[in-house]
Scaffold this motif. Structure first.
Motif, PDB file in Angstrom:
ATOM      1  N   THR A  54       0.984  -1.062   0.193  1.00 50.19           N
ATOM      2  CA  THR A  54      -0.119   0.078   0.146  1.00 50.19           C
ATOM      3  C   THR A  54       0.757   1.250   0.051  1.00 50.19           C
ATOM      4  O   THR A  54       0.647   2.058  -0.811  1.00 50.19           O
ATOM      5  CB  THR A  54      -1.059  -0.187   1.433  1.00 50.19           C
ATOM      6  N   LEU A  55       1.927   1.307   0.817  1.00 48.04           N
ATOM      7  CA  LEU A  55       2.947   2.262   0.901  1.00 48.04           C
ATOM      8  C   LEU A  55       3.500   2.741  -0.466  1.00 48.04           C
ATOM      9  O   LEU A  55       3.568   3.861  -1.047  1.00 48.04           O
ATOM     10  CB  LEU A  55       3.769   2.076   1.735  1.00 48.04           C
ATOM     11  N   ASP A  56       3.815   1.453  -1.200  1.00 47.52           N
ATOM     12  CA  ASP A  56       4.426   1.590  -2.504  1.00 47.52           C
ATOM     13  C   ASP A  56       3.574   2.031  -3.273  1.00 47.52           C
ATOM     14  O   ASP A  56       3.947   3.057  -4.169  1.00 47.52           O
ATOM     15  CB  ASP A  56       5.149   0.377  -2.871  1.00 47.52           C
ATOM     16  N   ARG A  57       2.263   1.659  -3.491  1.00 40.42           N
ATOM     17  CA  ARG A  57       1.389   2.234  -4.545  1.00 40.42           C
ATOM     18  C   ARG A  57       0.750   3.733  -4.251  1.00 40.42           C
ATOM     19  O   ARG A  57       0.912   4.446  -5.049  1.00 40.42           O
ATOM     20  CB  ARG A  57      -0.065   1.219  -4.442  1.00 40.42           C
ATOM     21  N   ASN A  58       0.897   4.142  -3.055  1.00 41.15           N
ATOM     22  CA  ASN A  58       0.690   5.425  -2.655  1.00 41.15           C
ATOM     23  C   ASN A  58       1.851   6.355  -2.882  1.00 41.15           C
ATOM     24  O   ASN A  58       1.666   7.365  -3.583  1.00 41.15           O
ATOM     25  CB  ASN A  58       0.209   5.568  -1.308  1.00 41.15           C
ATOM     26  N   ALA A  59       3.157   5.651  -2.810  1.00 38.76           N
ATOM     27  CA  ALA A  59       4.320   6.420  -3.137  1.00 38.76           C
ATOM     28  C   ALA A  59       4.230   6.885  -4.685  1.00 38.76           C
ATOM     29  O   ALA A  59       4.753   7.819  -5.052  1.00 38.76           O
ATOM     30  CB  ALA A  59       5.465   5.696  -2.861  1.00 38.76           C
ATOM     31  N   ARG A  60       3.645   5.838  -5.408  1.00 42.27           N
ATOM     32  CA  ARG A  60       3.885   6.252  -6.888  1.00 42.27           C
ATOM     33  C   ARG A  60       2.851   7.158  -7.220  1.00 42.27           C
ATOM     34  O   ARG A  60       2.993   8.119  -8.021  1.00 42.27           O
ATOM     35  CB  ARG A  60       3.408   4.973  -7.696  1.00 42.27           C
ATOM     36  N   ALA A  61       1.768   7.295  -6.600  1.00 44.23           N
ATOM     37  CA  ALA A  61       0.762   8.341  -6.773  1.00 44.23           C
ATOM     38  C   ALA A  61       1.325   9.518  -6.450  1.00 44.23           C
ATOM     39  O   ALA A  61       1.072  10.629  -6.929  1.00 44.23           O
ATOM     40  CB  ALA A  61      -0.896   7.981  -5.932  1.00 44.23           C
ATOM     41  N   LEU A  62       1.739   9.589  -5.239  1.00 46.48           N
ATOM     42  CA  LEU A  62       2.489  11.129  -4.687  1.00 46.48           C
ATOM     43  C   LEU A  62       3.394  11.489  -5.583  1.00 46.48           C
ATOM     44  O   LEU A  62       3.523  12.545  -6.128  1.00 46.48           O
ATOM     45  CB  LEU A  62       3.021  10.610  -3.208  1.00 46.48           C
ATOM     46  N   THR A  63       4.173  10.550  -6.344  1.00 50.86           N
ATOM     47  CA  THR A  63       5.333  11.112  -7.021  1.00 50.86           C
ATOM     48  C   THR A  63       4.710  11.511  -8.164  1.00 50.86           C
ATOM     49  O   THR A  63       5.113  12.725  -8.952  1.00 50.86           O
ATOM     50  CB  THR A  63       6.242   9.688  -7.657  1.00 50.86           C
ATOM     51  N   ASP A  64       3.619  10.981  -8.912  1.00 51.75           N
ATOM     52  CA  ASP A  64       2.987  11.484 -10.054  1.00 51.75           C
ATOM     53  C   ASP A  64       2.288  12.847  -9.673  1.00 51.75           C
ATOM     54  O   ASP A  64       2.507  13.812 -10.442  1.00 51.75           O
ATOM     55  CB  ASP A  64       1.739  10.588 -10.443  1.00 51.75           C
ATOM     56  N   ALA A  65       1.885  13.063  -8.581  1.00 54.70           N
ATOM     57  CA  ALA A  65       1.352  14.313  -8.129  1.00 54.70           C
ATOM     58  C   ALA A  65       2.556  15.414  -8.083  1.00 54.70           C
ATOM     59  O   ALA A  65       2.160  16.422  -8.520  1.00 54.70           O
ATOM     60  CB  ALA A  65       0.515  14.249  -6.986  1.00 54.70           C
TER      61      ALA A  65
END
Length: 72
Positions: A54-65
């Motif tokens: 979950t942290l990894d998935r959310n980290a990708r979303a944060l990076t994109d943002a």
């Protein structure tokens, strides 16, 4: 009053700090997961691995943002 550009920079900087925290938490959870596995607590280790995912998935979303904000 800050400009849109200043606001975007401040927002991207804050999100970057959150992303660094996310990576640090992920690394810590991975260490605990490894220790749990070695101690035979496989069910708990599996739950911890799911948290890391979950942290990894959310980290990708944060990076994109962050990238979208920095390029706007």
């Amino acid at each position: 009053m800050p400009t849109d550009s200043q606001f975007n920079i401040a927002t991207a900087d804050a999100l970057t700090l959150l992303l660094h925290n996310q990576h640090a938490l992920g690394a810590a959870i991975e260490e605990v997961t490894r220790w749990l596995s070695e101690k035979g607590a496989e069910d708990v280790a599996l739950s911890a691995n799911m948290a890391v995912e979950t942290l990894d998935r959310n980290a990708r979303a944060l990076t994109d943002a962050i990238l979208r904000i920095r390029h706007s």
